[in-house]
Scaffold this motif. Structure first.
Motif, short mmCIF file in Angstrom:
data_model
loop_
_atom_site.label_atom_id
_atom_site.label_comp_id
_atom_site.label_asym_id
_atom_site.label_seq_id
_atom_site.Cartn_x
_atom_site.Cartn_y
_atom_site.Cartn_z
N SER A 89 4.95 -1.45 8.34
CA SER A 89 4.64 -0.37 7.67
C SER A 89 6.01 0.54 7.96
N HIS A 90 6.14 1.77 7.18
CA HIS A 90 6.92 2.62 7.21
C HIS A 90 8.40 2.19 7.05
N ILE B 18 8.25 9.21 2.57
CA ILE B 18 8.49 7.89 3.42
C ILE B 18 8.09 6.78 2.54
N SER B 19 6.87 6.92 1.83
CA SER B 19 6.31 5.98 1.29
C SER B 19 7.12 5.63 -0.08
N LYS C 59 0.92 -1.13 -0.05
CA LYS C 59 0.17 -0.04 0.15
C LYS C 59 1.05 1.21 -0.14
N HIS C 60 0.74 1.97 -1.05
CA HIS C 60 1.60 3.31 -1.23
C HIS C 60 0.95 4.59 -1.23
N SER C 61 1.39 5.51 -0.78
CA SER C 61 1.06 6.85 -0.73
C SER C 61 1.78 7.54 -2.00
N THR C 62 1.45 8.00 -3.08
CA THR C 62 2.10 8.52 -4.06
C THR C 62 2.22 10.09 -3.61
N ARG C 63 2.09 10.49 -2.62
CA ARG C 63 2.17 11.82 -1.79
C ARG C 63 3.09 11.91 -0.82
N CYS C 64 3.72 10.70 -0.37
CA CYS C 64 4.62 10.74 1.10
C CYS C 64 5.96 10.23 0.42
N LYS D 256 10.97 2.01 -3.07
CA LYS D 256 12.26 1.89 -3.94
C LYS D 256 13.34 0.98 -2.99
N ASN D 257 13.45 1.00 -1.76
CA ASN D 257 14.19 0.16 -1.13
C ASN D 257 13.64 -1.20 -1.14
N PHE D 258 12.23 -1.55 -1.14
CA PHE D 258 11.76 -2.52 -1.20
C PHE D 258 12.02 -3.38 -2.48
#
Length: 109
Positions: free
Chosen positions: A96-97, A35-36, A28-33, A41-43
């Motif tokens: 999360s995060h 941190i997300s 679950k990704h927030s395109t506005r965040c 990217k790391n994942f």
């Protein structure tokens, strides 16, 4: 990374049913965040289980209703970003995060 896009609420049942034969992952990704974005990217750079896990990508901004349904169906609190690993119809891993780490998934195979 070979993401399957999660865009329809009926895909949740498909994911749950498929989890009895193959691990299912929802990111679950927030395109506005920021941190997300960093977590995604790391994942993606660490994920190497494409043959053993079906990976779904959910854009929370475009499909918040689907995120709400995921929280209800799998009895998890909504977070953003968040990954859920689903096996045999239930969540076996939820993070999360900054805790999102693709390397942990191998322990659930």
């Amino acid at each position: 990374m070979n993401w399957k896009t999660l865009e329809h609420i009926d895909q949740i049942k498909v994911i749950k049913d498929a989890s009895f034969s193959k691990l299912q992952l929802i990111f679950k990704h927030s395109t506005r965040c920021i941190i997300s974005k960093m977590a995604l990217k790391n994942f993606e750079s660490d994920f190497n289980l494409e043959d053993t896990i079906d990976a779904y990508y959910l854009d929370l901004i475009a499909h918040r209703n689907i995120s709400n349904e995921i929280a209800e169906t799998f009895q998890v609190q909504h977070q953003s970003p968040q990954i859920l690993l689903i096996k045999n119809g239930g969540v076996v891993y939820n993070e999360s995060h900054e805790g999102i780490d693709a390397n942990v998934l191998v322990h659930h195979l």
